[in-house]
Design a protein around this motif. Structure first.
Motif, mmCIF file in Angstrom:
data_model
loop_
_atom_site.group_PDB
_atom_site.id
_atom_site.type_symbol
_atom_site.label_atom_id
_atom_site.label_comp_id
_atom_site.label_asym_id
_atom_site.label_seq_id
_atom_site.Cartn_x
_atom_site.Cartn_y
_atom_site.Cartn_z
ATOM 1 N N MET A 1 24.801 -6.394 17.782
ATOM 2 C CA MET A 1 25.073 -5.126 17.118
ATOM 3 C C MET A 1 26.579 -4.876 17.167
ATOM 4 N N SER A 2 27.183 -4.579 16.052
ATOM 5 C CA SER A 2 28.622 -4.333 16.025
ATOM 6 C C SER A 2 28.935 -2.946 16.573
ATOM 7 N N LYS A 3 30.164 -2.760 16.999
ATOM 8 C CA LYS A 3 30.561 -1.492 17.615
ATOM 9 C C LYS A 3 30.364 -0.308 16.671
ATOM 10 N N GLY A 4 30.497 -0.525 15.362
ATOM 11 C CA GLY A 4 30.325 0.551 14.393
ATOM 12 C C GLY A 4 28.891 1.036 14.288
ATOM 13 N N ASN A 5 27.940 0.226 14.694
ATOM 14 C CA ASN A 5 26.529 0.595 14.579
ATOM 15 C C ASN A 5 25.922 1.108 15.885
ATOM 16 N N VAL A 6 26.720 1.191 16.943
ATOM 17 C CA VAL A 6 26.210 1.641 18.238
ATOM 18 C C VAL A 6 26.023 3.156 18.192
ATOM 19 N N PRO A 7 24.816 3.630 18.513
ATOM 20 C CA PRO A 7 24.598 5.090 18.517
ATOM 21 C C PRO A 7 25.515 5.791 19.526
ATOM 22 N N GLU A 8 25.836 7.036 19.232
ATOM 23 C CA GLU A 8 26.722 7.809 20.112
ATOM 24 C C GLU A 8 26.174 7.893 21.528
ATOM 25 N N GLU A 9 24.853 8.043 21.661
ATOM 26 C CA GLU A 9 24.253 8.169 22.990
ATOM 27 C C GLU A 9 24.538 6.935 23.843
ATOM 28 N N VAL A 10 24.499 5.763 23.208
ATOM 29 C CA VAL A 10 24.771 4.524 23.938
ATOM 30 C C VAL A 10 26.226 4.480 24.380
ATOM 31 N N GLU A 11 27.112 4.934 23.521
ATOM 32 C CA GLU A 11 28.526 4.968 23.880
ATOM 33 C C GLU A 11 28.776 5.919 25.048
ATOM 34 N N VAL A 12 28.098 7.059 25.045
ATOM 35 C CA VAL A 12 28.245 8.020 26.138
ATOM 36 C C VAL A 12 27.760 7.410 27.447
ATOM 37 N N LEU A 13 26.597 6.784 27.416
ATOM 38 C CA LEU A 13 26.073 6.146 28.628
ATOM 39 C C LEU A 13 27.000 5.045 29.118
#
Length: 74
Positions: A1-13
């Protein structure tokens, strides 16, 4: 999965997992206070309401349940 498609929740975690502890703790405290404000409480979130236990008479028998007690009526 590319960084542009990562959901915000995953980025927060991921932030809380990988950031320096001081920075993560500071942000956590800010978010905690904001959530308290959203919940409208001045303290911790509301506790779940307890279920009321059935009322009992002086013998400890639930009211309305006289099944095991002999009747005094003839």
């Amino acid at each position: 999965m590319s960084k542009g498609n990562v959901p915000e929740e995953v980025e927060v975690l991921r932030f809380f997992e990988e950031a320096p502890i001081e920075k993560a703790e500071m942000l956590f405290n800010i978010v905690k206070e904001k959530m308290r404000g959203r919940l409208g409480g001045n303290g911790p979130a509301e506790k779940p309401k307890k279920k009321h236990s059935a009322a009992k008479d002086a013998r400890g028998v639930p009211l309305g349940e006289e099944a095991g007690v002999p009747s005094t009526q003839a």
